[in-house]
Structure formats: structure tokens, C-alpha cells
Scaffold this motif. Structure first.
Motif, short mmCIF file in Angstrom:
data_model
loop_
_atom_site.label_atom_id
_atom_site.label_comp_id
_atom_site.label_asym_id
_atom_site.label_seq_id
_atom_site.Cartn_x
_atom_site.Cartn_y
_atom_site.Cartn_z
N SER A 1 9.43 0.96 -11.38
CA SER A 1 9.56 2.35 -11.08
C SER A 1 8.36 3.18 -10.20
CB SER A 1 9.84 3.32 -12.39
OG SER A 1 8.58 3.10 -13.17
N ILE A 2 7.21 2.45 -10.32
CA ILE A 2 6.15 2.79 -9.43
C ILE A 2 5.92 2.16 -8.09
CG2 ILE A 2 3.82 2.89 -9.60
CD1 ILE A 2 3.72 3.08 -12.74
N CYS A 3 5.83 2.60 -7.22
CA CYS A 3 5.86 2.09 -5.73
C CYS A 3 4.58 2.50 -5.24
CB CYS A 3 6.86 2.18 -5.26
SG CYS A 3 7.40 3.95 -4.54
N ARG A 4 3.76 3.51 -5.43
CA ARG A 4 2.62 3.79 -4.71
C ARG A 4 1.81 4.78 -5.60
NH1 ARG A 4 1.69 8.96 -2.46
NH2 ARG A 4 3.25 10.38 -2.77
N SER B 1 -5.88 11.33 -6.93
CA SER B 1 -6.05 10.91 -8.16
C SER B 1 -5.60 9.52 -8.73
CB SER B 1 -5.26 12.08 -8.95
OG SER B 1 -4.02 11.73 -8.92
N ASN B 2 -4.94 8.76 -7.64
CA ASN B 2 -4.25 7.49 -8.10
C ASN B 2 -3.25 7.54 -9.09
OD1 ASN B 2 -5.78 5.70 -5.97
ND2 ASN B 2 -7.50 5.72 -7.28
N ALA B 3 -2.64 8.65 -9.06
CA ALA B 3 -1.41 8.92 -10.09
C ALA B 3 -0.34 8.31 -9.54
CB ALA B 3 -1.01 10.34 -9.86
N LEU C 1 6.90 5.46 -0.58
CA LEU C 1 5.95 4.57 0.45
C LEU C 1 5.74 3.55 -0.27
CD1 LEU C 1 4.04 7.37 2.40
CD2 LEU C 1 6.31 6.42 3.07
N VAL C 2 6.03 2.57 0.57
CA VAL C 2 5.56 0.88 0.16
C VAL C 2 5.10 0.44 1.47
CG1 VAL C 2 7.08 0.70 -1.74
CG2 VAL C 2 7.92 -0.09 0.47
N GLU C 3 4.37 -0.97 1.36
CA GLU C 3 4.10 -1.84 2.59
C GLU C 3 5.06 -2.73 2.63
OE1 GLU C 3 0.74 -4.93 3.27
OE2 GLU C 3 -0.03 -2.86 2.85
N VAL C 4 5.81 -3.05 3.68
CA VAL C 4 6.94 -4.09 4.00
C VAL C 4 6.50 -4.93 4.80
CG1 VAL C 4 9.27 -4.55 4.39
CG2 VAL C 4 8.59 -2.44 3.15
N ASP C 5 6.51 -6.47 4.51
CA ASP C 5 6.02 -7.54 5.29
C ASP C 5 4.91 -6.95 6.33
OD1 ASP C 5 8.33 -9.06 4.52
OD2 ASP C 5 9.29 -8.14 6.05
N GLY C 6 3.84 -6.46 5.71
CA GLY C 6 2.71 -5.91 6.33
C GLY C 6 2.57 -4.73 7.14
N ASN C 7 3.69 -4.18 7.15
CA ASN C 7 3.74 -2.52 7.64
C ASN C 7 3.64 -1.53 6.49
OD1 ASN C 7 4.37 -3.58 10.37
ND2 ASN C 7 6.40 -4.24 9.59
N PRO C 8 2.84 -0.57 6.68
CA PRO C 8 2.38 0.33 5.68
C PRO C 8 3.49 1.59 5.86
CG PRO C 8 0.64 0.52 7.04
CD PRO C 8 1.49 -0.94 7.40
N ASN C 9 3.54 2.49 4.98
CA ASN C 9 4.23 3.91 5.13
C ASN C 9 5.72 3.50 5.30
OD1 ASN C 9 1.62 4.70 5.15
ND2 ASN C 9 1.34 4.75 7.35
N HIS D 1 4.95 -4.53 -1.03
CA HIS D 1 3.57 -4.39 -1.71
C HIS D 1 3.57 -2.77 -2.07
CE1 HIS D 1 2.12 -8.38 -1.66
NE2 HIS D 1 2.34 -8.35 -0.27
N MET D 2 2.86 -2.51 -3.33
CA MET D 2 2.61 -1.12 -3.70
C MET D 2 1.76 -0.62 -2.71
SD MET D 2 1.08 0.37 -7.06
CE MET D 2 2.18 -0.19 -8.20
N GLN D 3 1.81 0.82 -2.16
CA GLN D 3 1.04 1.40 -1.20
C GLN D 3 0.01 2.01 -2.08
OE1 GLN D 3 2.17 2.54 2.51
NE2 GLN D 3 1.38 4.44 2.41
N GLN D 4 -1.32 1.80 -2.10
CA GLN D 4 -2.11 2.29 -2.71
C GLN D 4 -3.14 3.31 -1.98
OE1 GLN D 4 -3.28 1.02 -5.89
NE2 GLN D 4 -1.76 -0.57 -5.86
N GLY D 5 -3.02 4.60 -2.53
CA GLY D 5 -3.99 5.75 -2.02
C GLY D 5 -3.30 6.31 -0.69
N ALA D 6 -4.41 6.50 0.01
CA ALA D 6 -4.06 7.35 1.24
C ALA D 6 -2.97 6.36 2.32
CB ALA D 6 -5.10 7.92 1.98
N ARG D 7 -2.39 7.00 3.03
CA ARG D 7 -1.49 6.19 3.87
C ARG D 7 -2.40 5.74 5.21
NH1 ARG D 7 3.47 10.28 4.96
NH2 ARG D 7 1.77 10.83 6.37
#
Length: 101
Positions: A43-46, A51-53, A68-76, A91-97
Motif C-alpha cells: 500500500s505504500i509507494c512513496r 516529513s517522509n510520511a 508516484l513511483v520510479e519505473v525502470d529508472g524513470n521517476p515521477n 521502486h518506491m519514490q523517496q521524498g521530493a520528486r
């Protein structure tokens, strides 16, 4: 919370396999990435920039940008707007885009 009406293991329909971080996820062809993640119990994807919530898919139609997630190296990438395909590396997107210039 979310579950399929007919689970993948009870059908002979084809499946798509992709990776979310270190986890292998199976889905049905035609599923959106967000729906496949939710159906698999993810359920958590970013996380939020300040606050890193944790954030999860919300509107499922591309309006809210919570998925928002990163797909095959492409963020946002909006997970609700992308159809799953075999071999995707998500991959999960961490913090700011990150913005690409």
C-alpha cells in the motif's frame, strides 16, 4: 483491505510478473501498476518530501499524484496510469520528486 474477486491462484488466466524493490509481484495483464500493488498487499509507494510520511494510491485516476513511483529508472511515474508489463523494475519514490532537465 483490497482483494481480487477471483484470486490469481484460482484462475488459469495469464499473469504478469514484475519487481517492486526486492519483492516479486504478480498481476493480470491490463492491471494498472497501482491496482496490482494494492492487490498484492503493497500500500505504500512513496514518501512525502518534508516529513517522509508514507503515501498510497488514492484517486486511481491520475488526479492526486499520491501514487508516484520510479519505473525502470524513470521517476515521477503515476502508478495508476501505467499498465503492468513483464519484467518492470519498480521502486518506491523517496521524498521530493526529482526533475529531469
Amino acid at each position: 483491505m483490497f482483494k481480487r474477486l477471483s484470486p490469481l491462484d484460482t484462475t488459469t488466466d495469464p499473469v504478469v510478473t514484475f519487481h517492486f524493490g526486492d519483492q516479486v509481484v504478480t498481476a493480470r495483464p491490463g492491471d494498472s501498476l497501482a491496482a496490482a500493488l494494492l492487490a498484492s498487499g503493497i500500500s505504500i509507494c512513496r514518501t512525502t518530501p518534508v516529513s517522509n510520511a508514507p503515501r498510497a494510491p488514492y484517486c486511481m485516476m491520475g488526479v492526486c499524484f499520491e501514487c508516484l513511483v520510479e519505473v525502470d529508472g524513470n521517476p515521477n511515474v503515476q502508478a495508476c496510469q501505467v499498465e503492468v508489463r513483464d519484467g518492470m523494475q519498480v521502486h518506491m519514490q523517496q521524498g521530493a520528486r526529482r526533475l529531469s532537465l
